[in-house]
Scaffold this motif. Structure first.
Motif, PDB file in Angstrom:
ATOM      1  N   ARG A 259       0.891  -1.230  -0.139  1.00  0.00           N
ATOM      2  CA  ARG A 259      -0.140   0.142   0.024  1.00  0.00           C
ATOM      3  C   ARG A 259       0.808   1.334  -0.086  1.00  0.00           C
ATOM      4  O   ARG A 259       1.057   2.229   1.000  1.00  0.00           O
ATOM      5  N   TYR A 260       1.789   1.491  -1.150  1.00  0.00           N
ATOM      6  CA  TYR A 260       2.693   2.439  -1.216  1.00  0.00           C
ATOM      7  C   TYR A 260       1.931   3.822  -1.211  1.00  0.00           C
ATOM      8  O   TYR A 260       2.647   4.607  -0.493  1.00  0.00           O
ATOM      9  N   ALA A 261       1.103   4.142  -1.866  1.00  0.00           N
ATOM     10  CA  ALA A 261       0.418   5.463  -1.877  1.00  0.00           C
ATOM     11  C   ALA A 261      -0.100   5.757  -0.456  1.00  0.00           C
ATOM     12  O   ALA A 261      -0.009   7.029  -0.205  1.00  0.00           O
ATOM     13  N   GLU A 262      -0.402   4.848   0.305  1.00  0.00           N
ATOM     14  CA  GLU A 262      -0.795   5.350   1.602  1.00  0.00           C
ATOM     15  C   GLU A 262       0.496   5.319   2.646  1.00  0.00           C
ATOM     16  O   GLU A 262       0.657   6.171   3.691  1.00  0.00           O
ATOM     17  N   ALA A 263       1.471   4.676   2.406  1.00  0.00           N
ATOM     18  CA  ALA A 263       2.768   4.812   3.317  1.00  0.00           C
ATOM     19  C   ALA A 263       3.694   5.966   2.687  1.00  0.00           C
ATOM     20  O   ALA A 263       4.068   6.548   3.728  1.00  0.00           O
ATOM     21  N   THR A 264       3.579   6.364   1.668  1.00  0.00           N
ATOM     22  CA  THR A 264       4.341   7.693   1.340  1.00  0.00           C
ATOM     23  C   THR A 264       4.005   8.944   2.011  1.00  0.00           C
ATOM     24  O   THR A 264       4.990   9.527   2.681  1.00  0.00           O
ATOM     25  N   PRO A 265       2.755   9.136   2.221  1.00  0.00           N
ATOM     26  CA  PRO A 265       2.424  10.675   3.051  1.00  0.00           C
ATOM     27  C   PRO A 265       3.072  10.469   4.333  1.00  0.00           C
ATOM     28  O   PRO A 265       3.378  11.407   5.427  1.00  0.00           O
ATOM     29  N   GLN A 266       2.852   9.107   5.115  1.00  0.00           N
ATOM     30  CA  GLN A 266       3.165   8.812   6.425  1.00  0.00           C
ATOM     31  C   GLN A 266       4.737   9.250   6.615  1.00  0.00           C
ATOM     32  O   GLN A 266       5.410   9.735   7.802  1.00  0.00           O
ATOM     33  N   LEU A 267       5.518   8.486   5.650  1.00  0.00           N
ATOM     34  CA  LEU A 267       7.028   8.842   5.701  1.00  0.00           C
ATOM     35  C   LEU A 267       7.344  10.260   5.404  1.00  0.00           C
ATOM     36  O   LEU A 267       8.385  10.784   5.943  1.00  0.00           O
ATOM     37  N   GLU A 268       6.663  10.949   4.405  1.00  0.00           N
ATOM     38  CA  GLU A 268       6.760  12.341   4.547  1.00  0.00           C
ATOM     39  C   GLU A 268       6.751  13.183   5.721  1.00  0.00           C
ATOM     40  O   GLU A 268       7.588  14.182   5.825  1.00  0.00           O
ATOM     41  N   GLN A 269       5.663  12.991   6.615  1.00  0.00           N
ATOM     42  CA  GLN A 269       5.571  13.564   7.869  1.00  0.00           C
ATOM     43  C   GLN A 269       6.793  12.949   8.697  1.00  0.00           C
ATOM     44  O   GLN A 269       7.047  14.034   9.539  1.00  0.00           O
ATOM     45  N   VAL A 270       7.028  11.776   8.595  1.00  0.00           N
ATOM     46  CA  VAL A 270       8.305  11.512   9.409  1.00  0.00           C
ATOM     47  C   VAL A 270       9.514  12.517   9.188  1.00  0.00           C
ATOM     48  O   VAL A 270      10.367  12.903  10.014  1.00  0.00           O
TER      49      VAL A 270
END
Length: 604
Positions: A259-270
């Protein structure tokens, strides 16, 4: 005590010398309680141990401990028995220690650990319960939290659960121990395959302490098998004080489900909250590459390289100021000796080698083959030689140099049987990338003959057979994979999708795909297959729901092709065109998208 006696003697001598000097009056001497008989008993015990007579040493020192009432001597007797692998004697000494020192928790800890080592977990209830009672209130939550780890060796999970329920019962209502009790019971229920009860406890724990990361971490352990646990995780991560470690764990769960599209904004926040941590930038680059965003991937990867090569602070983050990632993608020749001290295989070098490979892939996606080669030249790890050469070979093959590409992979030395297998897989993948299906089938068939019943090889064979329209052979191979590994989700999905795509045996295909989704919950490609099956079965609303879910999790070009077709059939043509345009911008050469647009006679 022997060491204390010797130290006492030395101190007395030093005191006598100091007394002789009038300018330095002697400090008062504190005499040891050790008398001459005890001194010699300890000395004899240590001499027996030195001579290899551990049993005699144990008896002498345990007797001394009982007579002296000294905790250090009890511990010495326990340690001697443990070193001699005399578990029953070690347990006896620990019990004698607990009787002599009823306020001490150390003998209870020893008793518990020894009983587990002796495979007598049922007897741990009393020492564990007493240990919990005697601990200071502030230390009790730590032991309650550690119970699942202590009891993980119990083979009977139901018995372990019953024991924990009994142990934490007195502490479930106390403010200091309510949360750890809920989380510990949740983990024990989860270990006992009682996910609904574990989820209920995680939800209750979050309700009692929304700021705690514990309920979210417990919920993460339930994924992907229990999708409802996601709500606990996302509720915690919505807090402004959420710990980055929990967010990163959520990213791992999302990426494992593709679920890469959902994981990307989480990583951007980190990366916004903790910009000096290198690893999130590496993962972000890899995710963006999977989403076919090579330029954005390069920016994240260059951030990682700068941080990984910068001096580290005490927390492992880069000590330098936040990098700008302004270097162009054509600058891979810069000196990278900063990681030279880690050539023995440290994590910094491992991460940098991974970054070089990903940067090469990003350059290749942009069509910059020279830049890709420059990045590959920086990889200095023999363990990754096959991967590097396979990347180079693929670039050669795309230029029509098939013979040279195959020779490059085959020239890699084979140190183990795994290397031979990896080379075959790499050569087949390179041939598949340039649509040389027959040659890929030959390579895989030869490898399958060398490595009997290798599930991965058989699966790859099946995928090539499908491209050659040899569907009966493809089905035979996939069923062999399922026979060898019944829990293989992709074999179930591939067989089901092939049937759906050919519009044959649709009910059977749907069952196969549903089984695949049970084995890999949330996988967007399997969800796409199920949506496509529902569309072929005439269930358009359900197909649209599933395909939207799949595309939201991973905006892949083939998923976009399917979603667009269902939207087109539903009369939502503007949205269909929008999704197709997005997909075409990412991968204009995708066969499924081109076939869909051609068949429907749609121009974008």
């Amino acid at each position: 005590m022997l060491a204390a006696a010797l130290a006492c003697g030395a101190a007395s001598a030093q005191s006598a010398e100091a007394a002789a000097a009038p300018e330095a009056p002697a400090a008062p001497v504190e005499n040891s309680s050790l008398d001459a008989p005890m001194f010699y008993q300890l000395l004899i015990g240590e001499m027996e141990l030195r001579a290899g007579r551990a049993g005699s040493a144990y008896e002498i020192l345990l007797d001394a401990a009982r007579r002296q009432g000294d905790e250090a001597l009890f511990q010495r007797a326990v340690d001697i028995a443990l070193q001699a692998r005399a578990g029953d004697q070690a347990l006896a000494a620990a019990k004698a220690w607990a009787d002599a020192k009823p306020l001490s928790v150390a003998p209870l800890r020893y008793q518990t650990q020894i009983l587990f080592a002796l495979n007598r977990p049922a007897e741990t209830a009393v020492p564990l319960s007493t240990w919990l009672q005697k601990l200071p209130v502030m230390e009790r939550p730590g032991l309650i939290t550690a119970l699942p780890r202590l009891l993980q060796r119990m083979p009977d999970r139901a018995q372990a659960l019953a024991l924990v329920e009994k142990l934490v019962a007195p502490y479930q209502s106390a403010p200091a121990t309510r949360l750890p009790s809920q989380l510990t019971l949740g983990r024990m229920h989860l270990a006992n395959n009682e996910a609904p009860k574990a989820l209920a406890l995680a939800q209750a724990a979050q309700a009692s302490d929304p700021a705690s990361a514990g309920p979210a971490l417990l919920a993460l352990e339930m994924l992907p098998a229990t999708p409802a646990a996601e709500a606990v995780v996302t509720a915690y991560l919505a807090r402004p004080d959420a710990e980055p470690a929990v967010r990163l764990a959520w990213v791992r769960a999302l990426t494992q489900s593709q679920r890469y599209a959902e994981a990307t904004p989480q990583l951007e926040q980190v990366t916004r909250e903790r910009p000096q941590l290198p690893d999130p930038w590496l993962t972000l680059g890899a995710l963006r590459l999977e989403l076919r965003q090579p330029r954005e991937a390069e920016q994240a990867l260059l951030h990682y390289v700068e941080l990984a090569q910068a001096p580290k602070g005490a927390d492992g983050s880069a000590a330098a100021t936040t990098p700008t990632a302004s270097r162009p993608a054509t600058a891979p020749d810069e000196d990278d000796d900063a990681d030279g001290d880690a050539e023995s295989g440290g994590s910094a070098t491992t991460g940098l080698n991974q970054a070089w490979l990903l940067l090469a892939q990003a350059a290749e996606q942009r069509g910059d083959l020279k830049g890709a080669e420059q990045w590959l030249a920086k990889v200095d790890n023999p363990q990754r030689l096959i991967e590097v050469q396979a990347r180079r070979a693929t670039m050669l093959a795309r230029q029509g140099k098939i013979k040279e590409a195959r020779a490059m992979i085959r020239a890699v030395p084979e140190r183990t049987g795994d290397d031979a297998r990896a080379k075959a897989m790499a050569e087949a993948q390179m041939l598949r990338d340039v649509k040389r299906w027959r040659e890929a089938a030959e390579v895989l068939a030869e490898a399958a003959g060398r490595f009997k019943d290798d599930v991965d090889l058989i699966y790859e064979q099946a995928m090539v057979e499908e491209k050659l329209n040899r569907f009966a052979e493809m089905e035979r191979l996939l069923r062999r994979v399922i026979e060898l590994k019944p829990e293989h989700p992709h074999a179930h999905n591939a067989l089901g999708y092939s049937l759906v795509d050919r519009n044959v045996r649709l009910p059977e295909a749907r069952e196969l795909i549903q089984r695949a989704l049970e084995l890999a919950p949330g996988d967007p490609f399997i969800t796409d297959s199920l949506g496509w099956a529902e569309f072929r079965l005439g269930r358009h609303d359900e197909a649209l729901r599933l395909l939207r879910q799949a595309y939201g999790a991973r905006p892949d070009t083939e998923i976009a092709a399917h979603l667009g077709e269902v939207l087109w059939a539903a009369g939502q043509k503007d949205e269909a065109r929008r999704i197709w345009r997005e997909a075409q911008a990412r991968d204009a050469q995708n066969e499924v998208l081109r076939e869909t647009l051609g068949r429907l006679k749609v121009g974008l």
